[in-house]
Design a protein around this motif. Sequence first.
Motif, short mmCIF file in Angstrom:
data_model
loop_
_atom_site.label_atom_id
_atom_site.label_comp_id
_atom_site.label_asym_id
_atom_site.label_seq_id
_atom_site.Cartn_x
_atom_site.Cartn_y
_atom_site.Cartn_z
N GLN A 3 0.88 -0.98 -0.02
CA GLN A 3 -0.09 0.01 0.04
C GLN A 3 0.98 1.21 -0.01
N ASP A 5 0.56 4.19 -0.91
CA ASP A 5 0.02 5.38 -0.63
C ASP A 5 0.11 5.57 0.80
N ASP A 6 0.17 4.55 1.60
CA ASP A 6 0.12 4.65 3.10
C ASP A 6 1.66 4.30 3.70
N ARG A 9 7.53 8.00 2.08
CA ARG A 9 8.26 7.76 1.18
C ARG A 9 9.89 7.65 1.43
N THR A 46 5.26 12.97 2.97
CA THR A 46 5.05 12.41 1.53
C THR A 46 4.84 11.03 1.46
N SER A 47 3.90 10.20 0.56
CA SER A 47 3.75 8.82 0.69
C SER A 47 4.86 8.23 -0.41
N ALA A 49 3.82 6.45 -2.77
CA ALA A 49 3.08 6.49 -4.30
C ALA A 49 3.45 7.89 -4.82
N ASP A 50 3.95 8.87 -3.90
CA ASP A 50 4.06 10.28 -4.48
C ASP A 50 5.76 10.32 -5.01
N THR A 51 5.85 9.69 -6.26
CA THR A 51 7.32 9.79 -6.71
C THR A 51 7.77 10.87 -7.24
N SER A 53 6.99 15.01 -6.05
CA SER A 53 6.13 15.72 -5.29
C SER A 53 5.99 17.39 -6.13
N TRP A 59 10.74 15.80 -0.15
CA TRP A 59 9.99 15.17 0.59
C TRP A 59 10.22 15.12 2.14
N ASN A 219 2.42 -1.05 7.50
CA ASN A 219 2.85 0.05 6.60
C ASN A 219 4.04 0.94 7.26
#
Length: 436
Positions: A3, A5-6, A9, A46-47, A49-51, A53, A59, A219
């Motif tokens: 997951q 997004d959870d 980063r 930042t997660s 999933a956020d490759t 920003s 981040w 996570n």
Amino acid sequence: MLQLDDIQRGVLSPRPSPYAATYILLRVDDRDHGRELMRRVGAVVTSAADTVSPMGETWVSVAVTYHGLKALGIPQESLDTFAWEFRQGMAARANVLGDVGESSPANWEPPLGTSDVHVVLVALAPDSARLEAALDQARPAYAALSGVTAIWRQNCHALPTETEPFGYRDGISHPAVEGSGIAGSNKLEVPLKAGEFVLGYPDELGGVQTLQPEVLGRNGAYVVFRKLHQRVALFRRYLKDNATGPEDEELLAAKIMGRWRSGAPLALSPSHDDPGLDAEPYRNSFLYQQDDPAGFITPGGSHIRRGNPRDAAVAGVPRLHRMIRRGTVYGPPLPEGVLEDDGADRGLMFAFVGAHLGRQFEFVQSEWMNDGVFFGAGDARDPVVGSSDGTGEYTIPRRPVRRRLFSLPQFVVTRGGEYCFMPGLTALRWLGDLTD
């Protein structure tokens, strides 16, 4: 599937180059303010999933120590489900880690290693301007809370050359993690199970690391922060004093590290540096057992072979001790060619990420860095970062006669550090919503 997004980063994402970074330590004096801090940083972090920003490769990450979790009012039944090494803290584990003598917690930089360290805030960006912009976003999360105090800060940077203070190319090796979408640096290494690095997923042994309640651990990852002072002038003098000339000095440096200064591995270029091998996928696509079992090319005691023996025949299973390692330079560089110490504090802020503090970071530190039994070298220690009292030796296999180095000094001194837990984003919100 992970997951992403959870997951923060800072757990999985490789760092850009060059970059600037800072570590800020916070103390929580008021439980409610500490919980509010968790709510606020949850909106800034930042997660994975956020490759990319909005500010580019920038981040913010946040981690919490055991004392920090206690300060937030986590119930004891939940605290007891964390790894016991984490609950003890790095200072209490000093003897296991080889943090003795000059590296002893008694000599650490305050407040490192104390119960005052509760929260670690890390910001990273491609340059100082964007780093400060990231901090401007993060600062309101704690600056207006009277019950939260910033007690320490360490600014760091990465050079365009990507070298660390001793002059070696750094940050060029990392494992592939299943489900992360991030390729590993060694094309010959099978990706590792996500549970080796992130809680809540199966690991290489089929186990799943969890906490109570489940939302707190899911996570998340354990993160080890260490400030390591490097004695650059001493390292340079030792090489010079034990070499027959400039070319031999570079060969000696490579035999100690396992790589040439450029990052090119001895395994692929045994007799001379080859900067062309620094490019992916060449610099890490190699193994040891078939071509170099006895260490005639890459000594078994060299730094990179100790840190990751790959497929070499050693005591233990290397895959079970893999970690994500990241080092960030701090302090000014010592000018090239200078052999006398200028008194400046310089070195690396190291971060180790994994789901198993005991069999990953502590095992590698105690059994591979500070011992040599695992590959048949008795009590020989790592020539670069091993705990040394000035009497250590280093053996370089060579035909017809091996080469021996004597009286290895302490090149790296621990200035402090801590075991932390980097929660998932949902867990951060859970921490923020806690009530008595």
